[in-house]
Design a protein around this motif. Structure first.
Motif, PDB file in Angstrom:
ATOM      1  N   ASP A 107       0.833  -1.200   0.000  1.00  0.00           N
ATOM      2  CA  ASP A 107       0.000   0.000   0.000  1.00  0.00           C
ATOM      3  C   ASP A 107       0.868   1.251   0.000  1.00  0.00           C
ATOM      4  O   ASP A 107       2.100   1.180  -0.045  1.00  0.00           O
ATOM      5  CB  ASP A 107      -0.968   0.010   1.192  1.00  0.00           C
ATOM      6  N   CYS A 108       0.201   2.408   0.069  1.00  0.00           N
ATOM      7  CA  CYS A 108       0.921   3.687   0.010  1.00  0.00           C
ATOM      8  C   CYS A 108       1.792   3.924   1.240  1.00  0.00           C
ATOM      9  O   CYS A 108       2.870   4.517   1.136  1.00  0.00           O
ATOM     10  CB  CYS A 108      -0.073   4.843  -0.148  1.00  0.00           C
ATOM     11  N   MET A 109       1.336   3.482   2.408  1.00  0.00           N
ATOM     12  CA  MET A 109       2.142   3.691   3.610  1.00  0.00           C
ATOM     13  C   MET A 109       3.439   2.903   3.537  1.00  0.00           C
ATOM     14  O   MET A 109       4.514   3.418   3.857  1.00  0.00           O
ATOM     15  CB  MET A 109       1.347   3.312   4.856  1.00  0.00           C
ATOM     16  N   SER A 110       3.360   1.649   3.089  1.00  0.00           N
ATOM     17  CA  SER A 110       4.587   0.860   2.977  1.00  0.00           C
ATOM     18  C   SER A 110       5.473   1.398   1.869  1.00  0.00           C
ATOM     19  O   SER A 110       6.709   1.356   1.968  1.00  0.00           O
ATOM     20  CB  SER A 110       4.252  -0.616   2.752  1.00  0.00           C
ATOM     21  N   ALA A 111       4.876   1.942   0.806  1.00  0.00           N
ATOM     22  CA  ALA A 111       5.664   2.559  -0.257  1.00  0.00           C
ATOM     23  C   ALA A 111       6.360   3.827   0.247  1.00  0.00           C
ATOM     24  O   ALA A 111       7.528   4.083  -0.083  1.00  0.00           O
ATOM     25  CB  ALA A 111       4.785   2.886  -1.459  1.00  0.00           C
ATOM     26  N   LYS A 112       5.660   4.621   1.036  1.00  0.00           N
ATOM     27  CA  LYS A 112       6.269   5.831   1.597  1.00  0.00           C
ATOM     28  C   LYS A 112       7.447   5.469   2.502  1.00  0.00           C
ATOM     29  O   LYS A 112       8.503   6.116   2.458  1.00  0.00           O
ATOM     30  CB  LYS A 112       5.230   6.644   2.367  1.00  0.00           C
ATOM     31  N   ALA A 113       7.276   4.445   3.323  1.00  0.00           N
ATOM     32  CA  ALA A 113       8.369   4.022   4.194  1.00  0.00           C
ATOM     33  C   ALA A 113       9.572   3.581   3.367  1.00  0.00           C
ATOM     34  O   ALA A 113      10.720   3.908   3.681  1.00  0.00           O
ATOM     35  CB  ALA A 113       7.910   2.889   5.114  1.00  0.00           C
ATOM     36  N   ALA A 114       9.314   2.830   2.278  1.00  0.00           N
ATOM     37  CA  ALA A 114      10.410   2.378   1.410  1.00  0.00           C
ATOM     38  C   ALA A 114      11.124   3.569   0.781  1.00  0.00           C
ATOM     39  O   ALA A 114      12.357   3.603   0.693  1.00  0.00           O
ATOM     40  CB  ALA A 114       9.865   1.443   0.328  1.00  0.00           C
ATOM     41  N   GLU A 115      10.355   4.558   0.349  1.00  0.00           N
ATOM     42  CA  GLU A 115      10.939   5.760  -0.245  1.00  0.00           C
ATOM     43  C   GLU A 115      11.797   6.506   0.767  1.00  0.00           C
ATOM     44  O   GLU A 115      12.921   6.925   0.464  1.00  0.00           O
ATOM     45  CB  GLU A 115       9.825   6.662  -0.767  1.00  0.00           C
ATOM     46  N   MET A 116      11.296   6.657   1.986  1.00  0.00           N
ATOM     47  CA  MET A 116      12.033   7.367   3.024  1.00  0.00           C
ATOM     48  C   MET A 116      13.294   6.609   3.430  1.00  0.00           C
ATOM     49  O   MET A 116      14.293   7.214   3.839  1.00  0.00           O
ATOM     50  CB  MET A 116      11.138   7.608   4.238  1.00  0.00           C
ATOM     51  N   VAL A 125       4.635  -4.637  -5.573  1.00  0.00           N
ATOM     52  CA  VAL A 125       3.444  -5.024  -4.817  1.00  0.00           C
ATOM     53  C   VAL A 125       3.421  -6.539  -4.735  1.00  0.00           C
ATOM     54  O   VAL A 125       3.396  -7.234  -5.755  1.00  0.00           O
ATOM     55  CB  VAL A 125       2.155  -4.497  -5.467  1.00  0.00           C
ATOM     56  N   SER A 126       3.482  -7.051  -3.521  1.00  0.00           N
ATOM     57  CA  SER A 126       3.388  -8.488  -3.278  1.00  0.00           C
ATOM     58  C   SER A 126       1.933  -8.913  -3.346  1.00  0.00           C
ATOM     59  O   SER A 126       1.084  -8.374  -2.617  1.00  0.00           O
ATOM     60  CB  SER A 126       3.965  -8.816  -1.897  1.00  0.00           C
ATOM     61  N   SER A 127       1.626  -9.878  -4.195  1.00  0.00           N
ATOM     62  CA  SER A 127       0.233 -10.330  -4.295  1.00  0.00           C
ATOM     63  C   SER A 127      -0.231 -10.945  -2.981  1.00  0.00           C
ATOM     64  O   SER A 127      -1.387 -10.792  -2.592  1.00  0.00           O
ATOM     65  CB  SER A 127       0.094 -11.348  -5.433  1.00  0.00           C
ATOM     66  N   GLY A 128       0.687 -11.622  -2.264  1.00  0.00           N
ATOM     67  CA  GLY A 128       0.309 -12.226  -0.995  1.00  0.00           C
ATOM     68  C   GLY A 128      -0.004 -11.191   0.067  1.00  0.00           C
ATOM     69  O   GLY A 128      -1.026 -11.271   0.760  1.00  0.00           O
ATOM     70  N   ASP A 129       0.874 -10.184   0.201  1.00  0.00           N
ATOM     71  CA  ASP A 129       0.636  -9.140   1.202  1.00  0.00           C
ATOM     72  C   ASP A 129      -0.588  -8.307   0.845  1.00  0.00           C
ATOM     73  O   ASP A 129      -1.355  -7.897   1.725  1.00  0.00           O
ATOM     74  CB  ASP A 129       1.864  -8.243   1.320  1.00  0.00           C
ATOM     75  N   GLN A 157      -2.822   4.140  -6.923  1.00  0.00           N
ATOM     76  CA  GLN A 157      -2.591   4.843  -5.667  1.00  0.00           C
ATOM     77  C   GLN A 157      -1.103   5.031  -5.388  1.00  0.00           C
ATOM     78  O   GLN A 157      -0.653   6.118  -5.014  1.00  0.00           O
ATOM     79  CB  GLN A 157      -3.254   4.064  -4.522  1.00  0.00           C
ATOM     80  N   ILE A 158      -0.320   3.977  -5.580  1.00  0.00           N
ATOM     81  CA  ILE A 158       1.102   4.049  -5.248  1.00  0.00           C
ATOM     82  C   ILE A 158       1.867   4.889  -6.258  1.00  0.00           C
ATOM     83  O   ILE A 158       2.714   5.718  -5.885  1.00  0.00           O
ATOM     84  CB  ILE A 158       1.702   2.632  -5.137  1.00  0.00           C
ATOM     85  N   THR A 159       1.589   4.712  -7.544  1.00  0.00           N
ATOM     86  CA  THR A 159       2.366   5.438  -8.550  1.00  0.00           C
ATOM     87  C   THR A 159       2.041   6.924  -8.566  1.00  0.00           C
ATOM     88  O   THR A 159       2.818   7.720  -9.121  1.00  0.00           O
ATOM     89  CB  THR A 159       2.149   4.846  -9.960  1.00  0.00           C
ATOM     90  N   ARG A 160       0.946   7.334  -7.959  1.00  0.00           N
ATOM     91  CA  ARG A 160       0.639   8.755  -7.854  1.00  0.00           C
ATOM     92  C   ARG A 160       1.401   9.433  -6.726  1.00  0.00           C
ATOM     93  O   ARG A 160       1.458  10.663  -6.672  1.00  0.00           O
ATOM     94  CB  ARG A 160      -0.863   8.959  -7.634  1.00  0.00           C
ATOM     95  N   MET A 161       1.980   8.623  -5.796  1.00  0.00           N
ATOM     96  CA  MET A 161       2.592   9.263  -4.635  1.00  0.00           C
ATOM     97  C   MET A 161       4.097   9.028  -4.521  1.00  0.00           C
ATOM     98  O   MET A 161       4.715   9.531  -3.597  1.00  0.00           O
ATOM     99  CB  MET A 161       1.908   8.810  -3.333  1.00  0.00           C
ATOM    100  N   THR A 162       4.690   8.304  -5.456  1.00  0.00           N
ATOM    101  CA  THR A 162       6.126   8.082  -5.370  1.00  0.00           C
ATOM    102  C   THR A 162       6.731   7.970  -6.765  1.00  0.00           C
ATOM    103  O   THR A 162       6.091   7.432  -7.680  1.00  0.00           O
ATOM    104  CB  THR A 162       6.445   6.803  -4.569  1.00  0.00           C
ATOM    105  N   HIS A 190      10.715  -9.435   1.556  1.00  0.00           N
ATOM    106  CA  HIS A 190       9.459  -9.154   2.248  1.00  0.00           C
ATOM    107  C   HIS A 190       9.753  -8.696   3.673  1.00  0.00           C
ATOM    108  O   HIS A 190      10.420  -9.409   4.410  1.00  0.00           O
ATOM    109  CB  HIS A 190       8.586 -10.413   2.319  1.00  0.00           C
ATOM    110  N   PHE A 191       9.289  -7.531   4.026  1.00  0.00           N
ATOM    111  CA  PHE A 191       9.406  -7.108   5.424  1.00  0.00           C
ATOM    112  C   PHE A 191       8.303  -6.158   5.852  1.00  0.00           C
ATOM    113  O   PHE A 191       7.965  -6.078   7.034  1.00  0.00           O
ATOM    114  CB  PHE A 191      10.771  -6.469   5.704  1.00  0.00           C
ATOM    115  N   SER A 192       7.702  -5.408   4.920  1.00  0.00           N
ATOM    116  CA  SER A 192       6.836  -4.301   5.332  1.00  0.00           C
ATOM    117  C   SER A 192       5.560  -4.779   6.012  1.00  0.00           C
ATOM    118  O   SER A 192       5.231  -4.321   7.118  1.00  0.00           O
ATOM    119  CB  SER A 192       6.508  -3.412   4.136  1.00  0.00           C
ATOM    120  N   ALA A 193       4.825  -5.675   5.385  1.00  0.00           N
ATOM    121  CA  ALA A 193       3.574  -6.150   5.996  1.00  0.00           C
ATOM    122  C   ALA A 193       3.864  -6.931   7.268  1.00  0.00           C
ATOM    123  O   ALA A 193       3.127  -6.828   8.258  1.00  0.00           O
ATOM    124  CB  ALA A 193       2.800  -7.005   4.995  1.00  0.00           C
TER     125      ALA A 193
END
Length: 346
Positions: free
Chosen positions: A36-45, A53-57, A82-87, A260-263
């Motif tokens: 999701d966007c929160m995990s993408a933001k964390a990765a960016e930071m 995007v993990s299909s399982g997560d 959603q993700i590509t609009r914010m990073t 895999h670590f974010s979820a």
């Protein structure tokens, strides 16, 4: 004033082109697999440069049940948009068998829509149709990858295709090489041998990676030094059988390594904090427990364009008074001087 990030000049270069430039370099990039966007933001930071995007997560996040391959193409399109609009990070989508049922047409249509939603590319597997155990025959797998290639190339977008091969490399080496060559011929930009990380010995992992590289190199031409994805990096501290990033760099063909670590981390943190909230009947635990990590924030919202002022500036351009801006009011309330979003720069 442009809206961050979607209308900024750097976003105008197609995501697939940005991904190809990264892959063409001499580094091995770790790719967080998230949802999701929160995990993408964390990765960016954190400084990552490519995400998946993990299909399982994603399945767990959206449905609350295990990944039983029940997600629709609309679910994947929505999270991609959603993700590509914010990073600006190129986003790869784990498409499994091509977005359901294993039909080649599903792969073509799904890949076309994913590219329209802003992705850099997809990972598609050679698993059997209808989620049955095993792999497609090589001819049928080639048809799936050709369909995915057609979808990625629709409208002149030329998305990045990672072909995942689920062969047992140790016991079926020659057929795996045959499959890999056929998948390259079908239009793959990168190969992923899924069960490589399941080999129980580090030296054997490295040797099999080297043997596969050398077998493809022996074919020459487009097969030589073909880019590879290493699946699911695991921890070396408790698993000495795990391959290292130095090993992958030495092999020369590995360009991306999934992890895999974010979820997982988010779920552990929510369980731990929630347990303390219930026990203590307050939110005190959050206020002190994470101090030793170096991060400090009054609220998650401050990390999403309030502290750096980007959204405040964007909205303030269209209001008469700053306090008429929701972004300004949120910044005034949620942003604290003592917040620390990047401990490494303190």
């Amino acid at each position: 004033m442009s809206i961050p990030y979607i209308l900024t000049p750097e976003s105008k270069e197609p995501a697939a082109d940005r991904l190809r430039k990264l892959v063409a370099g001499d580094r091995v990039l770790i790719v967080p697999e998230l949802h999701d966007c929160m995990s993408a933001k964390a990765a960016e930071m954190n400084g990552f440069e490519v995400i998946m995007v993990s299909s399982g997560d994603l399945a767990c996040a959206l449905t609350g049940i295990p990944d039983l391959q029940l997600l629709s193409i609309d679910d994947f399109v929505r999270v991609t948009e959603q993700i590509t609009r914010m990073t600006p990070m190129p986003l790869i989508i784990d498409a499994d068998d091509g977005f359901g049922l294993g039909r080649a047409l599903n792969a073509q249509y799904g890949c076309m829509r994913i590219m329209q939603a802003g992705a850099a590319g997809v990972l598609v597997t050679d698993t059997s149709e209808l989620a049955r155990k095993g792999q497609l025959s090589i001819p049928d797998a080639v048809l799936r990858f050709k369909a995915a290639r057609a979808g990625l190339d629709a409208n002149g977008q030329h998305g990045f295709l990672i072909a995942r091969c689920d062969s047992d490399l140790i016991h079926n080496f020659d057929s795996t090489v045959e499959r890999c060559a056929a998948y390259i011929d079908a239009g793959a930009d990168m190969l992923c041998i899924l069960w490589m990380h399941k080999i129980p010995d580090r030296q054997m992992k490295v040797e099999m990676c080297r043997r596969l590289r050398d077998a493809l190199n022996a074919k020459g031409g487009k097969y030589e030094n073909f880019p590879m994805w290493y699946p699911d990096l695991c921890g070396k501290a408790h698993d000495p059988a795990e391959i290292s990033m130095d090993d992958l760099k030495e092999l020369g063909v590995y360009k991306l390594a999934g992890i895999h670590f974010s979820a997982h981390a988010a779920m552990l943190a929510m369980l731990d904090v929630g347990r303390h909230v219930m026990q203590e009947q307050s939110n005190d635990y959050v206020d002190y427990h994470f101090d030793d990590t170096g991060y400090k924030t009054f609220t998650t919202m401050s990390m999403f364009g309030l502290t750096d002022g980007s959204w405040v500036e964007a909205e303030n351009a269209f209001v008469r008074e700053p306090q008429d801006s929701v972004a300004q009011r949120n910044a005034d309330y949620f942003v604290r001087e003592e917040d620390i979003h990047d401990p490494d720069k303190q």
